[in-house]
Design an enzyme around this catalytic site. Sequence first.
Site, mmCIF file in Angstrom:
data_model
loop_
_atom_site.group_PDB
_atom_site.id
_atom_site.type_symbol
_atom_site.label_atom_id
_atom_site.label_comp_id
_atom_site.label_asym_id
_atom_site.label_seq_id
_atom_site.Cartn_x
_atom_site.Cartn_y
_atom_site.Cartn_z
ATOM 1 C CG HIS A 143 -67.765 -93.074 70.842
ATOM 2 N ND1 HIS A 143 -67.409 -94.186 71.566
ATOM 3 C CD2 HIS A 143 -68.267 -92.186 71.726
ATOM 4 C CE1 HIS A 143 -67.692 -93.984 72.854
ATOM 5 N NE2 HIS A 143 -68.213 -92.767 72.976
ATOM 6 C CG ASP A 147 -69.943 -89.482 73.397
ATOM 7 O OD1 ASP A 147 -68.889 -89.564 72.749
ATOM 8 O OD2 ASP A 147 -70.245 -90.270 74.319
ATOM 9 C CG HIS A 154 -71.652 -90.726 79.583
ATOM 10 N ND1 HIS A 154 -72.271 -90.527 78.370
ATOM 11 C CD2 HIS A 154 -72.620 -90.619 80.536
ATOM 12 C CE1 HIS A 154 -73.567 -90.307 78.577
ATOM 13 N NE2 HIS A 154 -73.801 -90.346 79.884
ATOM 14 C CG ASP A 172 -67.595 -93.790 77.061
ATOM 15 O OD1 ASP A 172 -68.376 -93.216 77.840
ATOM 16 O OD2 ASP A 172 -67.703 -93.692 75.813
ATOM 17 C CG HIS A 173 -66.401 -89.629 77.207
ATOM 18 N ND1 HIS A 173 -66.171 -89.057 75.979
ATOM 19 C CD2 HIS A 173 -67.322 -90.600 77.001
ATOM 20 C CE1 HIS A 173 -66.941 -89.661 75.072
ATOM 21 N NE2 HIS A 173 -67.645 -90.595 75.669
ATOM 22 C CG HIS A 214 -69.996 -86.473 78.048
ATOM 23 N ND1 HIS A 214 -69.095 -86.589 77.018
ATOM 24 C CD2 HIS A 214 -70.684 -87.651 78.075
ATOM 25 C CE1 HIS A 214 -69.236 -87.780 76.451
ATOM 26 N NE2 HIS A 214 -70.191 -88.442 77.073
ATOM 27 C CG HIS A 266 -74.272 -87.760 74.806
ATOM 28 N ND1 HIS A 266 -74.732 -88.964 74.358
ATOM 29 C CD2 HIS A 266 -73.200 -88.040 75.598
ATOM 30 C CE1 HIS A 266 -73.978 -89.939 74.855
ATOM 31 N NE2 HIS A 266 -73.040 -89.404 75.607
#
Length: 258
Positions: free
Chosen positions: A172, A134, A57, A59-60, A55, A115
Amino acid sequence: MLQVQQIPALSDNYIYLIHEPVTGATAAVDPAEAEAVLEVLAARAWNLTVILNTHHHSDHVGGNLALKQRTGCAIVGSHWDRERGRIPGIDRGIGDGDVIPLGRASARVLSVPGHTLGHVAYQFANEALLFCGDTLFGMGCGRLFEGSAEQMWTSLSKLRGLPPHTMVYCAHEYTEANGRFALSLEPGNADLIARMRDVEALRRHGRPTVPFTLAEEMVTNPFLRPQSPPLRAALGLMDADDGEVFAEIRRRKDGFRG
Ligand code: ZN
Ligand code: FE
């Protein structure tokens, strides 16, 4: 056989490298940052061929452009995110049921909105590996940033239907905090108590609790257990349907301060 290398990144992210040794094809799942990935690639003498994003975001996808520039890899992510320009450097948009080759292996794409609306998971069915970003976490699930509880429940139901021996690689290290919430709902769940003991020991030694099997999740993760009578009793929802129970668990987790 695929080799999977787990790389801790940022504060609690995991990046995964998946290496197919016959052809040398190598994928990076959700590279939060580039440097950590480049170091492992160099140490193992692997060439990155493709990035698989679950996805959009940051942090990905944070390492996407630098890795593409340094290695010439291709970048794969969902159609939904591609249309919205949310995945840096994306070359190929994919959706539910698509098959992504990795040398002699291949991943099947599962659409798992909740998410985010474009969230996808990658399943290597022959090797029983699932990279779910996530969506599903150890004893937890992702927050509902874009989708509805109903969408997330449909997505998790899809994952629940995969073979129990599937190894789950989520993005995570949230397992311990999730487990505290799970115990608040099912304090008498013996599988949960035993798993928490293991998880606490691993974390005390700074070790990862990921991957884990889907079978472990089925008996400990409240988000996969809306049918559980003790859980329903704790929520006062004996007669609700599974989707409603799931939605209530998600609401409670959002407000939980363990
Ligand atoms: Zn996310
Ligand atoms: Fe994340």
